[in-house]
Design a protein around this motif. Structure first.
Motif, PDB file in Angstrom:
ATOM      1  N   ARG A   1       0.885  -1.250   0.030  1.00 25.61           N
ATOM      2  CA  ARG A   1       0.093   0.029  -0.270  1.00 25.61           C
ATOM      3  C   ARG A   1       0.885   1.152   0.042  1.00 25.61           C
ATOM      4  O   ARG A   1       0.594   2.192  -0.804  1.00 25.61           O
ATOM      5  N   LEU A   2       1.917   1.347   0.876  1.00 23.95           N
ATOM      6  CA  LEU A   2       2.709   2.508   0.823  1.00 23.95           C
ATOM      7  C   LEU A   2       3.500   2.763  -0.512  1.00 23.95           C
ATOM      8  O   LEU A   2       3.559   3.800  -0.902  1.00 23.95           O
ATOM      9  N   LEU A   3       3.884   1.700  -1.132  1.00 19.26           N
ATOM     10  CA  LEU A   3       4.475   1.714  -2.526  1.00 19.26           C
ATOM     11  C   LEU A   3       3.713   2.163  -3.631  1.00 19.26           C
ATOM     12  O   LEU A   3       3.803   2.622  -4.677  1.00 19.26           O
ATOM     13  N   ARG A   4       2.258   1.938  -3.475  1.00 22.43           N
ATOM     14  CA  ARG A   4       1.248   2.382  -4.076  1.00 22.43           C
ATOM     15  C   ARG A   4       1.091   3.878  -4.325  1.00 22.43           C
ATOM     16  O   ARG A   4       0.855   4.526  -5.230  1.00 22.43           O
ATOM     17  N   ASP A   5       1.205   4.430  -2.896  1.00 21.77           N
ATOM     18  CA  ASP A   5       0.781   5.678  -2.771  1.00 21.77           C
ATOM     19  C   ASP A   5       2.026   6.629  -2.569  1.00 21.77           C
ATOM     20  O   ASP A   5       1.843   8.077  -2.816  1.00 21.77           O
ATOM     21  N   TYR A   6       3.450   6.163  -2.596  1.00 17.21           N
ATOM     22  CA  TYR A   6       4.528   6.713  -2.708  1.00 17.21           C
ATOM     23  C   TYR A   6       5.560   6.359  -3.409  1.00 17.21           C
ATOM     24  O   TYR A   6       5.317   5.187  -4.060  1.00 17.21           O
ATOM     25  N   THR A   7       6.271   6.991  -3.722  1.00 16.02           N
ATOM     26  CA  THR A   7       7.536   6.557  -4.644  1.00 16.02           C
ATOM     27  C   THR A   7       8.471   5.750  -3.742  1.00 16.02           C
ATOM     28  O   THR A   7       8.656   5.777  -2.393  1.00 16.02           O
ATOM     29  N   ALA A   8       9.275   4.739  -4.426  1.00 20.96           N
ATOM     30  CA  ALA A   8      10.108   3.895  -3.828  1.00 20.96           C
ATOM     31  C   ALA A   8      11.221   4.535  -2.989  1.00 20.96           C
ATOM     32  O   ALA A   8      11.513   4.298  -2.064  1.00 20.96           O
ATOM     33  N   ALA A   9      11.267   5.633  -3.574  1.00 19.91           N
ATOM     34  CA  ALA A   9      12.629   6.301  -2.842  1.00 19.91           C
ATOM     35  C   ALA A   9      12.200   7.052  -1.513  1.00 19.91           C
ATOM     36  O   ALA A   9      13.041   7.132  -0.654  1.00 19.91           O
ATOM     37  N   GLN A  10      10.901   7.359  -1.408  1.00 17.44           N
ATOM     38  CA  GLN A  10      10.190   7.650  -0.089  1.00 17.44           C
ATOM     39  C   GLN A  10      10.054   6.473   0.742  1.00 17.44           C
ATOM     40  O   GLN A  10      10.164   6.737   2.059  1.00 17.44           O
ATOM     41  N   VAL A  11       9.722   5.235   0.404  1.00 15.43           N
ATOM     42  CA  VAL A  11       9.268   4.151   1.107  1.00 15.43           C
ATOM     43  C   VAL A  11      10.465   3.255   1.384  1.00 15.43           C
ATOM     44  O   VAL A  11      10.704   2.924   2.781  1.00 15.43           O
ATOM     45  N   VAL A  12      11.367   2.839   0.627  1.00 16.68           N
ATOM     46  CA  VAL A  12      12.435   1.616   0.726  1.00 16.68           C
ATOM     47  C   VAL A  12      13.501   2.098   1.771  1.00 16.68           C
ATOM     48  O   VAL A  12      13.849   1.133   2.442  1.00 16.68           O
ATOM     49  N   PRO A  13      13.793   3.225   2.011  1.00 19.49           N
ATOM     50  CA  PRO A  13      14.765   3.750   2.894  1.00 19.49           C
ATOM     51  C   PRO A  13      14.325   3.103   4.331  1.00 19.49           C
ATOM     52  O   PRO A  13      15.247   2.924   5.299  1.00 19.49           O
ATOM     53  N   PHE A  14      13.030   3.014   4.798  1.00 17.79           N
ATOM     54  CA  PHE A  14      12.505   2.396   6.117  1.00 17.79           C
ATOM     55  C   PHE A  14      13.092   1.048   6.181  1.00 17.79           C
ATOM     56  O   PHE A  14      13.015   0.479   7.471  1.00 17.79           O
ATOM     57  N   ALA A  15      13.533   0.376   4.962  1.00 15.68           N
ATOM     58  CA  ALA A  15      13.775  -0.973   5.206  1.00 15.68           C
ATOM     59  C   ALA A  15      15.281  -1.007   5.805  1.00 15.68           C
ATOM     60  O   ALA A  15      15.538  -2.195   6.566  1.00 15.68           O
ATOM     61  N   LEU A  16      15.801  -0.153   5.723  1.00 14.18           N
ATOM     62  CA  LEU A  16      17.126   0.023   6.760  1.00 14.18           C
ATOM     63  C   LEU A  16      17.032  -0.120   8.269  1.00 14.18           C
ATOM     64  O   LEU A  16      17.930  -0.494   9.019  1.00 14.18           O
ATOM     65  N   LEU A  17      15.754   0.205   8.674  1.00 12.51           N
ATOM     66  CA  LEU A  17      15.689  -0.056  10.150  1.00 12.51           C
ATOM     67  C   LEU A  17      15.537  -1.828  10.388  1.00 12.51           C
ATOM     68  O   LEU A  17      15.633  -2.149  11.418  1.00 12.51           O
TER      69      LEU A  17
END
Length: 293
Positions: free
Chosen positions: A227-243
């Protein structure tokens, strides 16, 4: 991003980080194959209520066998054979490095200079980690684990063959496709009697871990991430994977008293730093849109 969506992204990262710990606990009673099979059998339960996504069977099978079956079976094998949970969570996230590399080799998507720098940094961290192999876990376990980010990266690229498909529907059917051969492999590899004994004598603790891994980490978290990737760009969402690796490492240090030597810790931090450079570059859209544990 909206504050609520930021909270969702952080929650998903925390869920995936804790899933590594849950897997380690479950492996005290289950074989890596049985754990992986149960993970996807539980994750496939929503298939009773959702239609099969409009994706050709060969594509569905290819995605499932790489992104799910291959990634998580090798991951479980590594953890089950002594690779520390915190280190495993870092190794799995190195899929960003392989995804960029595969995209460059197979799709002619050349990484930017910043991404190339990130790849070099992450590769240096992996070499540092390799220097610590053979002391508290075997070279074989580490070698098998290294296939996890490779399968992950291959699955990321194959996902491009299923654009616009509802993420929840897709993930549940991918679980079903992976669960069938894994259950058969568990019976053949572990033996029918040991498999039945493991299932019938499963402790409440392990049952809860498997429900969390299957329903929360696999079904719910992948759906929220989609859902997040549908609403926002990958550049905005994917960095949270660093957590994810930080949560996995912190949780394992608390639950299992896991510690790391200076060289291994430096290597883990270097890998995460390299991934951060790649994910935060201007061309982060070529990086994976699905991560997890």
């Amino acid at each position: 991003m909206k504050p609520a969506d930021v909270c969702i992204a952080v929650l998903v990262a925390v869920i995936w980080g804790l899933a590594f710990v849950a897997s380690r606990i479950a492996l005290d009673e289950l074989s890596p194959t049985m754990l992986t099979a149960l993970r996807f059998a539980i994750g496939a339960l929503p298939c009773l209520f959702v239609p099969r996504p409009k994706v050709a069977w060969p594509i569905l099978i290819a995605i499932s066998f790489t992104l799910f079956l291959g990634q998580f079976l090798t991951q479980a094998y590594g953890i089950g054979h002594g690779v520390p949970v915190g280190l495993t969570s870092v190794i799995v996230q190195s899929q960003a490095l392989f995804t960029v590399g595969f995209a460059a080799l197979l799709l002619d998507e050349r990484p930017s200079r910043v991404q190339t720098l990130g790849i070099a940094i992450a590769a240096g961290g992996l070499l540092m980690i390799c220097g610590t192999v053979g002391y508290d876990f075997s070279v074989q376990a580490f070698a098998v684990l290294m296939f996890s980010p490779i399968f992950f990266a291959a699955g990321n690229l194959l996902l491009r063959q299923a654009p616009g498909v509802p993420m929840f529907d897709l993930s549940t059917w991918l679980c079903l496709i992976a669960a069938v051969p894994l259950l058969a492999l568990a019976v053949v590899g572990d033996g029918a009697q040991p498999t039945w004994h493991a299932l019938s004598h499963m402790s409440l603790k392990v049952l809860i871990c498997m429900l969390v891994i299957g329903l929360v980490s696999t079904c719910t978290a992948y759906w929220l991430w989609g859902r997040l990737l549908r609403d926002y760009t990958a550049a905005q969402v994917v960095p949270f994977a660093l957590l994810v690796p930080f949560v996995g490492s912190a949780a394992s240090s608390i639950v299992f008293n896991e510690t790391f030597g200076p060289l291994r810790l430096a290597g883990m931090l270097t890998v995460v730093a390299g991934i951060a450079v790649m994910l935060l570059s201007k061309r982060a859209q070529v990086l994976p849109k699905v991560v997890g544990a």
